[in-house]
Motif scaffolding. Structure first.
Motif, PDB file in Angstrom:
ATOM      1  N   LEU A 207     -10.583  15.641  77.193  1.00 60.79           N
ATOM      2  CA  LEU A 207     -11.676  16.357  76.541  1.00 60.79           C
ATOM      3  C   LEU A 207     -11.173  17.580  75.789  1.00 60.79           C
ATOM      4  N   THR A 208     -10.159  18.250  76.325  1.00 61.79           N
ATOM      5  CA  THR A 208      -9.553  19.384  75.616  1.00 61.79           C
ATOM      6  C   THR A 208      -8.916  18.919  74.315  1.00 61.79           C
ATOM      7  N   ALA A 209      -8.194  17.807  74.374  1.00 63.57           N
ATOM      8  CA  ALA A 209      -7.560  17.262  73.169  1.00 63.57           C
ATOM      9  C   ALA A 209      -8.611  16.850  72.146  1.00 63.57           C
ATOM     10  N   LEU A 210      -9.676  16.230  72.594  1.00 67.38           N
ATOM     11  CA  LEU A 210     -10.747  15.816  71.688  1.00 67.38           C
ATOM     12  C   LEU A 210     -11.398  17.033  71.030  1.00 67.38           C
ATOM     13  N   GLY A 211     -11.627  18.075  71.812  1.00 66.06           N
ATOM     14  CA  GLY A 211     -12.179  19.310  71.254  1.00 66.06           C
ATOM     15  C   GLY A 211     -11.262  19.928  70.222  1.00 66.06           C
ATOM     16  N   LEU A 212      -9.962  19.885  70.468  1.00 60.79           N
ATOM     17  CA  LEU A 212      -8.994  20.422  69.509  1.00 60.79           C
ATOM     18  C   LEU A 212      -9.000  19.622  68.216  1.00 60.79           C
ATOM     19  N   VAL A 213      -9.066  18.302  68.322  1.00 59.37           N
ATOM     20  CA  VAL A 213      -9.132  17.453  67.122  1.00 59.37           C
ATOM     21  C   VAL A 213     -10.382  17.795  66.303  1.00 59.37           C
ATOM     22  N   LEU A 214     -11.516  17.919  66.977  1.00 60.92           N
ATOM     23  CA  LEU A 214     -12.756  18.247  66.269  1.00 60.92           C
ATOM     24  C   LEU A 214     -12.678  19.622  65.618  1.00 60.92           C
ATOM     25  N   ALA A 215     -12.074  20.577  66.307  1.00 58.94           N
ATOM     26  CA  ALA A 215     -11.938  21.921  65.739  1.00 58.94           C
ATOM     27  C   ALA A 215     -11.039  21.902  64.505  1.00 58.94           C
ATOM     28  N   LEU A 216      -9.934  21.177  64.571  1.00 60.39           N
ATOM     29  CA  LEU A 216      -9.018  21.113  63.423  1.00 60.39           C
ATOM     30  C   LEU A 216      -9.661  20.402  62.243  1.00 60.39           C
ATOM     31  N   GLU A 217     -10.333  19.289  62.496  1.00 59.62           N
ATOM     32  CA  GLU A 217     -10.994  18.578  61.399  1.00 59.62           C
ATOM     33  C   GLU A 217     -12.122  19.418  60.815  1.00 59.62           C
ATOM     34  N   GLY A 218     -12.883  20.073  61.677  1.00 61.30           N
ATOM     35  CA  GLY A 218     -13.953  20.937  61.190  1.00 61.30           C
ATOM     36  C   GLY A 218     -13.422  22.054  60.322  1.00 61.30           C
ATOM     37  N   THR A 219     -12.271  22.599  60.693  1.00 62.03           N
ATOM     38  CA  THR A 219     -11.643  23.651  59.900  1.00 62.03           C
ATOM     39  C   THR A 219     -11.270  23.134  58.516  1.00 62.03           C
ATOM     40  N   LEU A 220     -10.710  21.917  58.454  1.00 62.02           N
ATOM     41  CA  LEU A 220     -10.338  21.342  57.159  1.00 62.02           C
ATOM     42  C   LEU A 220     -11.561  21.162  56.262  1.00 62.02           C
ATOM     43  N   TYR A 221     -12.651  20.640  56.836  1.00 65.54           N
ATOM     44  CA  TYR A 221     -13.871  20.447  56.044  1.00 65.54           C
ATOM     45  C   TYR A 221     -14.482  21.771  55.625  1.00 65.54           C
ATOM     46  N   ALA A 222     -14.396  22.782  56.473  1.00 65.06           N
ATOM     47  CA  ALA A 222     -14.974  24.090  56.147  1.00 65.06           C
ATOM     48  C   ALA A 222     -14.166  24.813  55.076  1.00 65.06           C
ATOM     49  N   LEU A 223     -12.840  24.723  55.148  1.00 68.30           N
ATOM     50  CA  LEU A 223     -11.987  25.463  54.214  1.00 68.30           C
ATOM     51  C   LEU A 223     -11.766  24.741  52.885  1.00 68.30           C
ATOM     52  N   ALA A 224     -11.746  23.409  52.920  1.00 65.21           N
ATOM     53  CA  ALA A 224     -11.430  22.662  51.699  1.00 65.21           C
ATOM     54  C   ALA A 224     -12.265  21.388  51.605  1.00 65.21           C
ATOM     55  N   PRO A 225     -13.574  21.518  51.421  1.00 64.96           N
ATOM     56  CA  PRO A 225     -14.409  20.310  51.360  1.00 64.96           C
ATOM     57  C   PRO A 225     -14.047  19.393  50.190  1.00 64.96           C
ATOM     58  N   GLY A 226     -13.679  19.977  49.064  1.00 72.00           N
ATOM     59  CA  GLY A 226     -13.280  19.157  47.914  1.00 72.00           C
ATOM     60  C   GLY A 226     -12.007  18.376  48.188  1.00 72.00           C
ATOM     61  N   GLY A 227     -11.076  19.028  48.846  1.00 71.29           N
ATOM     62  CA  GLY A 227      -9.829  18.356  49.196  1.00 71.29           C
ATOM     63  C   GLY A 227     -10.056  17.208  50.161  1.00 71.29           C
ATOM     64  N   MET A 228     -10.962  17.410  51.109  1.00 70.67           N
ATOM     65  CA  MET A 228     -11.259  16.337  52.064  1.00 70.67           C
ATOM     66  C   MET A 228     -11.955  15.165  51.373  1.00 70.67           C
ATOM     67  N   LYS A 229     -12.799  15.450  50.376  1.00 69.27           N
ATOM     68  CA  LYS A 229     -13.419  14.365  49.608  1.00 69.27           C
ATOM     69  C   LYS A 229     -12.354  13.568  48.866  1.00 69.27           C
ATOM     70  N   ASN A 230     -11.368  14.270  48.315  1.00 69.59           N
ATOM     71  CA  ASN A 230     -10.279  13.574  47.625  1.00 69.59           C
ATOM     72  C   ASN A 230      -9.481  12.708  48.593  1.00 69.59           C
TER      73      ASN A 230
END
Length: 61
Positions: A5-28
């Motif tokens: 569950l800790t690992a899953l939370g970390l994955v979600l936090a990292l992915e959420g950070t990518l979408y929050a900081l660079a939504p256009g890049g994630m769309k690409n």
């Protein structure tokens, strides 16, 4: 189970950070993935899986 569950939370936090900081890049990235063959995506997925397992093995070992 706690480690999982800790690992899953970390994955979600990292992915959420990518979408929050660079939504256009994630769309690409998504567009690029849609244009890739299934075989290429499978190989990339297996490479990521192997890298993740090796990282955990070295860190925990």
């Amino acid at each position: 189970m706690t480690d999982f569950l800790t690992a899953l939370g970390l994955v979600l936090a990292l992915e959420g950070t990518l979408y929050a900081l660079a939504p256009g890049g994630m769309k690409n990235v998504m567009r690029t993935a849609l244009n890739m063959s299934d075989q290429s995506l499978r190989i990339a997925g297996l490479a990521g899986l192997a890298l993740g397992v090796l990282m955990v093995w070295f860190i925990r070992g």
